[in-house]
Scaffold this motif. Structure first.
Motif, PDB file in Angstrom:
ATOM      1  N   GLY A   1       1.068  -1.185   0.120  1.00  0.00           N
ATOM      2  CA  GLY A   1       0.105  -0.070  -0.098  1.00  0.00           C
ATOM      3  C   GLY A   1       0.749   1.314   0.130  1.00  0.00           C
ATOM      4  N   GLY A   2       0.270   2.339   0.397  1.00  0.00           N
ATOM      5  CA  GLY A   2       1.002   3.566   0.428  1.00  0.00           C
ATOM      6  C   GLY A   2       1.822   3.830   1.446  1.00  0.00           C
ATOM      7  N   ASP A   3       2.841   4.677   1.258  1.00  0.00           N
ATOM      8  CA  ASP A   3       4.052   5.027   2.217  1.00  0.00           C
ATOM      9  C   ASP A   3       3.224   5.065   3.643  1.00  0.00           C
ATOM     10  OD1 ASP A   3       6.019   4.388   0.336  1.00  0.00           O
ATOM     11  OD2 ASP A   3       6.182   6.565   0.038  1.00  0.00           O
ATOM     12  N   SER A   4       2.157   5.962   3.454  1.00  0.00           N
ATOM     13  CA  SER A   4       1.618   6.367   5.043  1.00  0.00           C
ATOM     14  C   SER A   4       0.946   4.878   5.796  1.00  0.00           C
ATOM     15  CB  SER A   4       0.513   7.278   4.955  1.00  0.00           C
ATOM     16  OG  SER A   4      -0.584   7.015   4.234  1.00  0.00           O
ATOM     17  N   THR A   5       0.385   3.987   4.865  1.00  0.00           N
ATOM     18  CA  THR A   5      -0.044   2.843   5.492  1.00  0.00           C
ATOM     19  C   THR A   5       1.099   1.992   6.071  1.00  0.00           C
ATOM     20  OG1 THR A   5      -1.770   3.167   3.912  1.00  0.00           O
ATOM     21  CG2 THR A   5      -1.599   0.995   5.198  1.00  0.00           C
ATOM     22  N   VAL A   6       2.297   1.861   5.086  1.00  0.00           N
ATOM     23  CA  VAL A   6       3.415   1.130   5.650  1.00  0.00           C
ATOM     24  C   VAL A   6       3.919   1.497   6.871  1.00  0.00           C
ATOM     25  CG1 VAL A   6       5.759   0.292   4.855  1.00  0.00           C
ATOM     26  CG2 VAL A   6       3.643   0.217   3.369  1.00  0.00           C
ATOM     27  N   MET A   7       3.774   2.942   6.871  1.00  0.00           N
ATOM     28  CA  MET A   7       4.631   3.519   7.931  1.00  0.00           C
ATOM     29  C   MET A   7       3.960   3.572   9.306  1.00  0.00           C
ATOM     30  SD  MET A   7       6.281   7.352   7.414  1.00  0.00           S
ATOM     31  CE  MET A   7       4.983   8.402   7.812  1.00  0.00           C
ATOM     32  N   LYS A   8       2.494   3.076   9.096  1.00  0.00           N
ATOM     33  CA  LYS A   8       1.413   2.807  10.305  1.00  0.00           C
ATOM     34  C   LYS A   8       1.867   1.315  10.463  1.00  0.00           C
ATOM     35  CE  LYS A   8      -3.367   2.762  11.593  1.00  0.00           C
ATOM     36  NZ  LYS A   8      -4.688   3.169  11.174  1.00  0.00           N
ATOM     37  N   VAL A   9       1.994   0.635   9.934  1.00  0.00           N
ATOM     38  CA  VAL A   9       2.536  -0.705  10.187  1.00  0.00           C
ATOM     39  C   VAL A   9       3.776  -0.578  10.977  1.00  0.00           C
ATOM     40  CG1 VAL A   9       3.766  -2.997   9.339  1.00  0.00           C
ATOM     41  CG2 VAL A   9       1.607  -2.067   8.344  1.00  0.00           C
ATOM     42  N   SER A  10       4.685  -0.011  10.549  1.00  0.00           N
ATOM     43  CA  SER A  10       6.045   0.256  11.329  1.00  0.00           C
ATOM     44  C   SER A  10       5.842   0.950  12.445  1.00  0.00           C
ATOM     45  CB  SER A  10       7.096   1.083  10.136  1.00  0.00           C
ATOM     46  OG  SER A  10       8.308   1.277  10.940  1.00  0.00           O
ATOM     47  N   GLY A  11       5.171   1.951  12.539  1.00  0.00           N
ATOM     48  CA  GLY A  11       4.829   2.519  13.616  1.00  0.00           C
ATOM     49  C   GLY A  11       4.111   1.952  14.819  1.00  0.00           C
ATOM     50  N   LEU A  12       3.147   1.209  14.463  1.00  0.00           N
ATOM     51  CA  LEU A  12       2.445   0.202  15.431  1.00  0.00           C
ATOM     52  C   LEU A  12       3.432  -0.791  15.807  1.00  0.00           C
ATOM     53  CD1 LEU A  12      -1.065  -0.244  13.734  1.00  0.00           C
ATOM     54  CD2 LEU A  12      -0.687   0.856  15.834  1.00  0.00           C
TER      55      LEU A  12
ATOM     56  N   SER B   1      -0.626  -4.199  14.079  1.00  0.00           N
ATOM     57  CA  SER B   1       0.178  -3.870  13.119  1.00  0.00           C
ATOM     58  C   SER B   1       0.119  -5.336  12.320  1.00  0.00           C
ATOM     59  CB  SER B   1       1.517  -3.922  13.785  1.00  0.00           C
ATOM     60  OG  SER B   1       2.691  -3.776  12.960  1.00  0.00           O
ATOM     61  N   LEU B   2       0.263  -6.368  12.703  1.00  0.00           N
ATOM     62  CA  LEU B   2       0.104  -7.899  12.018  1.00  0.00           C
ATOM     63  C   LEU B   2      -1.014  -7.870  10.764  1.00  0.00           C
ATOM     64  CD1 LEU B   2       1.199 -10.528  11.406  1.00  0.00           C
ATOM     65  CD2 LEU B   2      -0.131 -11.197  13.144  1.00  0.00           C
ATOM     66  N   ALA B   3      -2.350  -7.183  11.204  1.00  0.00           N
ATOM     67  CA  ALA B   3      -3.670  -7.357  10.608  1.00  0.00           C
ATOM     68  C   ALA B   3      -3.452  -6.330   9.402  1.00  0.00           C
ATOM     69  CB  ALA B   3      -4.770  -6.709  11.454  1.00  0.00           C
ATOM     70  N   ILE B   4      -2.812  -5.161   9.660  1.00  0.00           N
ATOM     71  CA  ILE B   4      -2.638  -4.248   8.630  1.00  0.00           C
ATOM     72  C   ILE B   4      -1.463  -4.875   7.759  1.00  0.00           C
ATOM     73  CG2 ILE B   4      -1.719  -1.873   7.801  1.00  0.00           C
ATOM     74  CD1 ILE B   4      -3.111  -1.048  10.722  1.00  0.00           C
TER      75      ILE B   4
ATOM     76  N   ASN C   1      -0.748  -7.816   6.972  1.00  0.00           N
ATOM     77  CA  ASN C   1      -1.177  -8.966   6.148  1.00  0.00           C
ATOM     78  C   ASN C   1      -2.335  -8.298   5.149  1.00  0.00           C
ATOM     79  OD1 ASN C   1      -0.274 -11.404   7.153  1.00  0.00           O
ATOM     80  ND2 ASN C   1      -1.741 -11.103   8.973  1.00  0.00           N
ATOM     81  N   GLN C   2      -3.089  -7.223   5.598  1.00  0.00           N
ATOM     82  CA  GLN C   2      -3.921  -6.544   4.411  1.00  0.00           C
ATOM     83  C   GLN C   2      -3.095  -6.034   3.214  1.00  0.00           C
ATOM     84  OE1 GLN C   2      -5.977  -3.645   6.449  1.00  0.00           O
ATOM     85  NE2 GLN C   2      -7.594  -5.026   7.130  1.00  0.00           N
ATOM     86  N   LEU C   3      -1.881  -5.536   3.509  1.00  0.00           N
ATOM     87  CA  LEU C   3      -0.982  -4.984   2.539  1.00  0.00           C
ATOM     88  C   LEU C   3      -0.177  -5.956   1.883  1.00  0.00           C
ATOM     89  CD1 LEU C   3      -0.033  -1.589   4.571  1.00  0.00           C
ATOM     90  CD2 LEU C   3      -1.542  -1.845   2.522  1.00  0.00           C
ATOM     91  N   ASN C   4      -0.189  -7.092   2.439  1.00  0.00           N
ATOM     92  CA  ASN C   4       0.856  -8.207   2.094  1.00  0.00           C
ATOM     93  C   ASN C   4       2.301  -7.575   1.889  1.00  0.00           C
ATOM     94  OD1 ASN C   4       1.745 -10.767   0.968  1.00  0.00           O
ATOM     95  ND2 ASN C   4       1.540 -10.123  -1.061  1.00  0.00           N
ATOM     96  N   ALA C   5       2.390  -6.894   3.306  1.00  0.00           N
ATOM     97  CA  ALA C   5       3.941  -6.209   3.414  1.00  0.00           C
ATOM     98  C   ALA C   5       4.763  -7.224   4.075  1.00  0.00           C
ATOM     99  CB  ALA C   5       3.517  -4.990   4.601  1.00  0.00           C
ATOM    100  N   LYS C   6       5.173  -8.165   2.983  1.00  0.00           N
ATOM    101  CA  LYS C   6       5.982  -9.198   3.523  1.00  0.00           C
ATOM    102  C   LYS C   6       7.286  -8.823   4.298  1.00  0.00           C
ATOM    103  CE  LYS C   6       4.444 -12.496  -0.035  1.00  0.00           C
ATOM    104  NZ  LYS C   6       4.568 -13.339  -0.996  1.00  0.00           N
ATOM    105  N   PRO C   7       8.079  -7.702   4.084  1.00  0.00           N
ATOM    106  CA  PRO C   7       9.086  -7.393   4.943  1.00  0.00           C
ATOM    107  C   PRO C   7       8.922  -7.294   6.313  1.00  0.00           C
ATOM    108  CG  PRO C   7       9.008  -6.189   2.859  1.00  0.00           C
ATOM    109  CD  PRO C   7       7.701  -6.767   2.950  1.00  0.00           C
TER     110      PRO C   7
END
Length: 154
Positions: free
Chosen positions: A2-13, A36-39, A41-47
């Protein structure tokens, strides 16, 4: 992803969850890490997945739920994007076995774990280089008096 702000939310959480855990509120930490895990997973943010799952495993262990911790460590190993993340999941699981005095499980995991440690590339930290690793027989035969304080669930 997803967008940078959403990925930042994952990292921030994830960072917030770790900070809360350090402050001593392990239950609240678990809730934040699960968000953080739920978001992720939604984004498929594998890293981010493996790291979040490792932290959830440590949190579950701190909460006295070794079964959940094992599940998180297994999941972390499965989604890991690097050999070092896979190794960290195995190391955390091994540490859990030792802390619950599950020497049979630790002994069966040790040979494969030591092999993975020996396969680390030369860029690995000096403390994880094969020349500094104890032999499995030394680790498995050492008395673990500190382990008797926890009870593994039936």
């Amino acid at each position: 992803m997803g967008g940078d702000s959403t990925v930042m939310k994952v990292s921030g959480l994830q960072s917030l969850g770790l900070a809360i855990q350090l402050s001593g509120d392990t239950s609240k930490s678990q809730q934040v890490l699960e968000q953080s895990l739920a978001i992720a997973n939604q984004l498929n943010a594998k890293p981010y997945l493996s790291s979040i799952l490792l932290n959830l495993g440590k949190t579950a262990a701190d909460l006295g739920d070794p079964s959940a911790a094992i599940q998180y460590f297994d999941q972390a190993e499965q989604v890991a994007t690097s050999p070092s993340e896979q190794l960290q999941a195995r190391l955390d699981q091994f540490k859990l076995f030792l802390s619950y005095n599950k020497l049979d499980l630790a002994a069966s995991a040790a040979p494969q774990l030591f092999q993975k440690l020996r396969e680390l590339p030369p860029a690995a930290p000096p403390s994880m280089q094969p020349s500094t690793l104890p032999q499995p027989s030394i680790v498995c035969k050492t008395p673990l008096k500190f382990c008797h304080s926890k009870t593994w669930p039936s």
